[in-house]
Structure formats: structure tokens, C-alpha cells
Design a protein around this motif. Structure first.
Motif, short mmCIF file in Angstrom:
data_model
loop_
_atom_site.label_atom_id
_atom_site.label_comp_id
_atom_site.label_asym_id
_atom_site.label_seq_id
_atom_site.Cartn_x
_atom_site.Cartn_y
_atom_site.Cartn_z
N ILE A 28 0.86 -1.19 0.00
CA ILE A 28 0.00 0.00 0.00
C ILE A 28 0.89 1.23 0.00
CG2 ILE A 28 -1.75 1.34 1.22
CD1 ILE A 28 -2.83 -1.28 2.34
N ASP A 29 0.80 2.00 -1.06
CA ASP A 29 1.55 3.24 -1.21
C ASP A 29 0.64 4.37 -0.74
OD1 ASP A 29 2.79 5.60 -2.26
OD2 ASP A 29 3.76 4.40 -3.82
N VAL A 30 1.06 5.08 0.30
CA VAL A 30 0.20 6.10 0.91
C VAL A 30 0.50 7.52 0.40
CG1 VAL A 30 -0.28 4.70 2.95
CG2 VAL A 30 1.65 6.30 2.99
N ARG A 31 1.21 7.62 -0.70
CA ARG A 31 1.45 8.94 -1.31
C ARG A 31 0.19 9.40 -2.05
NH1 ARG A 31 5.89 8.25 -5.34
NH2 ARG A 31 4.90 6.22 -5.57
N SER A 32 0.20 10.64 -2.49
CA SER A 32 -0.93 11.17 -3.26
C SER A 32 -1.03 10.45 -4.60
CB SER A 32 -0.74 12.67 -3.50
OG SER A 32 0.32 12.89 -4.42
N ALA A 33 -2.18 10.57 -5.23
CA ALA A 33 -2.39 9.94 -6.54
C ALA A 33 -1.39 10.47 -7.57
CB ALA A 33 -3.82 10.18 -7.01
N GLY A 34 -1.08 11.75 -7.52
CA GLY A 34 -0.11 12.33 -8.45
C GLY A 34 1.28 11.77 -8.25
N GLU A 35 1.69 11.63 -7.00
CA GLU A 35 3.00 11.05 -6.71
C GLU A 35 3.05 9.59 -7.18
OE1 GLU A 35 4.79 12.65 -2.63
OE2 GLU A 35 2.64 12.21 -2.47
N ALA A 44 1.78 -2.28 -6.45
CA ALA A 44 1.32 -1.48 -5.31
C ALA A 44 -0.09 -0.94 -5.54
CB ALA A 44 2.28 -0.32 -5.07
N VAL A 45 -0.82 -0.80 -4.44
CA VAL A 45 -2.15 -0.20 -4.43
C VAL A 45 -1.98 1.19 -3.83
CG1 VAL A 45 -4.45 -0.38 -3.41
CG2 VAL A 45 -3.22 -2.45 -4.07
N ASN A 46 -2.59 2.18 -4.46
CA ASN A 46 -2.48 3.56 -3.96
C ASN A 46 -3.68 3.89 -3.08
OD1 ASN A 46 -2.83 6.86 -5.27
ND2 ASN A 46 -1.38 6.22 -3.73
N ILE A 47 -3.41 4.10 -1.80
CA ILE A 47 -4.41 4.59 -0.86
C ILE A 47 -3.72 5.73 -0.10
CG2 ILE A 47 -5.97 4.09 1.05
CD1 ILE A 47 -5.91 1.14 0.22
N PRO A 48 -3.94 6.97 -0.54
CA PRO A 48 -3.28 8.10 0.12
C PRO A 48 -3.55 8.15 1.62
CG PRO A 48 -4.24 8.80 -1.95
CD PRO A 48 -4.73 7.40 -1.69
N LEU A 49 -2.58 8.63 2.35
CA LEU A 49 -2.67 8.67 3.81
C LEU A 49 -3.97 9.30 4.29
CD1 LEU A 49 -1.23 8.15 6.52
CD2 LEU A 49 -0.20 10.42 6.29
N ASP A 50 -4.39 10.38 3.66
CA ASP A 50 -5.60 11.06 4.11
C ASP A 50 -6.89 10.31 3.76
OD1 ASP A 50 -5.64 11.58 1.37
OD2 ASP A 50 -5.91 13.75 1.60
N GLN A 51 -6.77 9.18 3.07
CA GLN A 51 -7.95 8.37 2.73
C GLN A 51 -7.97 7.03 3.46
OE1 GLN A 51 -8.34 7.97 -1.54
NE2 GLN A 51 -7.93 10.13 -1.87
N LEU A 52 -6.98 6.78 4.30
CA LEU A 52 -6.92 5.49 4.99
C LEU A 52 -8.17 5.20 5.80
CD1 LEU A 52 -3.25 5.15 6.30
CD2 LEU A 52 -4.32 3.94 4.40
N GLU A 53 -8.64 6.19 6.52
CA GLU A 53 -9.82 5.95 7.37
C GLU A 53 -11.04 5.58 6.53
OE1 GLU A 53 -12.18 7.90 11.15
OE2 GLU A 53 -10.64 9.08 10.15
N PRO A 65 -0.59 -9.88 4.95
CA PRO A 65 0.35 -8.90 5.47
C PRO A 65 0.33 -7.64 4.59
CG PRO A 65 1.39 -11.05 5.26
CD PRO A 65 0.06 -11.14 4.59
N LEU A 66 0.55 -6.49 5.21
CA LEU A 66 0.56 -5.24 4.48
C LEU A 66 1.93 -4.59 4.57
CD1 LEU A 66 -2.83 -3.74 5.72
CD2 LEU A 66 -2.41 -5.05 3.64
N VAL A 67 2.44 -4.16 3.42
CA VAL A 67 3.70 -3.43 3.35
C VAL A 67 3.35 -2.00 2.96
CG1 VAL A 67 5.91 -3.19 2.16
CG2 VAL A 67 5.04 -5.47 2.72
N LEU A 68 3.69 -1.07 3.82
CA LEU A 68 3.35 0.33 3.61
C LEU A 68 4.57 1.09 3.10
CD1 LEU A 68 1.53 0.54 6.99
CD2 LEU A 68 0.42 0.47 4.75
N CYS A 69 4.34 1.98 2.15
CA CYS A 69 5.44 2.78 1.62
C CYS A 69 4.95 4.17 1.25
CB CYS A 69 6.11 2.10 0.43
SG CYS A 69 5.06 1.94 -1.03
#
Length: 101
Positions: A28-35, A44-53, A65-69
Motif C-alpha cells: 500500500i503506497d500512501v502517497r498522493s495519486a499524483g506522486e 502497489a495499491v495507492n491509498i493516500p494517507l488522508d484516505q486510509l480511514e 500482510p501489508l507493506v506500507l510505503c
């Protein structure tokens, strides 16, 4: 002092990431969609940090298991802490997505 710096800048332990990925972990890549669009780890799956909740149901459905980056490790460390607080186990912080190449 070292503990403080690690909490501010993240302290990814990537020593077992390859092993975790070999067992089918989800990245799970928590960067913005643009990044994310400018480059990311394969699969990788993109789920920006501000959308985790708001995406918690999706994250819990993985049941792997989840690998966060992220870019530097700061956001992935925050994501790991948040997800752990939500009762999700088997979390691994890879720091920068470049550590997954």
C-alpha cells in the motif's frame, strides 16, 4: 534523541520485506495519486494517507500482510501507526517505495 528522530522521520526496518512480499503481502503506497502516478512499486495499491480511514473496510478485506510505503518513510510510519490502532496486524513499513524495487 535517536528515538525522537525516528518518530519524526520514520524508521523503516526493511530487513524482512522481501520475505513478507514472497508470502503474498499487499503493498500500500500512501502517497498522493499524483506522486503514485509518477512512479511506484510494481503491484502497489495507492491509498493516500488522508484516505486510509475511509478505505479501512478495503484494507481490512485484504487479510494478508501489508507493506506500507511512501516517498521518505514519514507517511508510511504514520499509516502503520494508524492501522495498528485500528486493530490491523502484520504491518510492515518499507519506508520509501524505492526500497521495494
Amino acid at each position: 534523541m535517536i528515538h525522537l528522530l525516528k518518530s519524526i522521520f520514520g524508521s523503516a526496518d526493511t530487513s524482512n520485506i522481501e520475505e513478507v512480499l514472497a508470502k503474498g503481502a499487499i503493498i500500500i503506497d500512501v502517497r498522493s495519486a499524483g506522486e503514485f502516478a509518477s512512479g511506484h512499486a510494481k503491484g502497489a495499491v495507492n491509498i493516500p494517507l488522508d484516505q486510509l480511514e475511509s478505505k479501512l473496510y478495503k484494507i481490512k478485506s485484504y487479510q494478508k500482510p501489508l507493506v506500507l510505503c511512501c516517498a521518505s518513510g514519514m507517511r508510511s510510519a504514520r499509516a502503520k501507526s494508524f492501522l495498528a490502532d485500528q486493530g490491523i496486524a502484520d504491518l510492515h513499513d518499507a519506508g520509501s517505495w524505492r526500497n521495494l524495487k
